[in-house]
Design a protein around this motif. Structure first.
Motif, short mmCIF file in Angstrom:
data_model
loop_
_atom_site.label_atom_id
_atom_site.label_comp_id
_atom_site.label_asym_id
_atom_site.label_seq_id
_atom_site.Cartn_x
_atom_site.Cartn_y
_atom_site.Cartn_z
N THR A 49 3.69 28.80 26.01
CA THR A 49 4.88 29.26 26.72
C THR A 49 4.57 29.50 28.20
O THR A 49 5.43 29.31 29.06
CB THR A 49 5.44 30.55 26.09
N LEU A 52 5.22 26.50 30.49
CA LEU A 52 6.56 26.35 31.07
C LEU A 52 6.67 27.13 32.37
O LEU A 52 7.23 26.64 33.36
CB LEU A 52 7.62 26.83 30.07
N SER A 141 7.43 20.89 28.15
CA SER A 141 7.08 22.32 28.07
C SER A 141 8.28 23.15 27.62
O SER A 141 8.13 24.08 26.82
CB SER A 141 6.60 22.81 29.44
N THR A 144 8.82 22.55 23.90
CA THR A 144 7.78 23.24 23.13
C THR A 144 8.08 24.73 23.03
O THR A 144 7.97 25.33 21.95
CB THR A 144 6.40 23.04 23.80
N THR A 145 8.48 25.33 24.14
CA THR A 145 8.78 26.77 24.14
C THR A 145 9.97 27.08 23.23
O THR A 145 9.96 28.05 22.47
CB THR A 145 9.07 27.24 25.57
#
Length: 202
Positions: A49, A52, A141, A144-145
């Motif tokens: 995280t 990001l 990113s 993914t978060t």
């Protein structure tokens, strides 16, 4: 009688749980009965995280430091994620209850997808970590978060609702036992017990 009525009300207040889930399913990957997976999972979550955040920082500032930091966050996130996934897979494959509910496969497949996205994100930055940030790296990113948020919720459901990978307390699963950690229920129980004692003394 009031104590039993209070106990019954507390037990029935929460979500319905099948009879085979009134006791916890202990973790297969544990040290001293303490599950390993919950200890490890904060690391990949934090690193991935954070990627990001560092991507956004590079996008807004253009400072190469943030692009290089994103690379390191991805490397650390992948390394710690593989270790955490190994412990999680041991529980998933050895505890039938983990595969019984929809949140189990969601958690497992979702986290495998997180690792795949992170690997793709890292490989995309291999040649030019700065040029790869916008837009592809930033999009990966962000995805993914977002997915980590879903899998974290699923993991919480497995532990707190379905009692997978927990340490069972003494007396858990007995008919008159309160659910583990139900502080409010225990408070009500003690309160009613005191009232009955005072009434009998009077």
């Amino acid at each position: 009688m009031a104590v039993k009525d209070t106990l019954r009300a507390v037990r029935n207040a929460g979500p319905r749980t099948s009879s085979d889930e009134r006791t916890g399913a202990t973790s297969a990957a544990a040290i001293g009965r303490h599950p390993i997976h919950p200890v490890l999972i904060p690391y990949p979550v934090a690193f991935l995280t954070a990627t990001l955040g560092t991507d956004v920082a590079y996008w807004r500032t253009g400072d190469p430091f943030w692009a290089r930091t994103s690379q390191w966050m991805l490397r650390l996130g992948l390394a710690s994620g593989v270790v955490a996934a190994t412990a999680g897979a041991a529980d998933y494959l050895s505890i039938p209850r983990a595969r019984k509910h929809a949140v189990g496969p969601l958690h497992a497949i979702g986290n495998a997808t997180v690792l795949a996205l992170s690997l793709a994100n890292l490989l995309a930055r291999r040649d030019d970590p700065e040029d790869a940030v916008v837009p592809r790296g930033l999009a990966l990113s962000a995805a993914t978060t977002a997915l980590l948020g879903v899998t974290a919720w699923a993991g919480g459901e497995m532990i707190y609702r379905h009692r997978i990978g927990v340490i069972e307390e003494e007396g858990a699963g007995e008919p008159d036992a309160l659910p583990s950690g139900d502080a409010a229920g225990r408070g009500l129980l003690r309160h009613d017990a005191r009232r009955e004692t005072q009434h009998e003394s009077a």
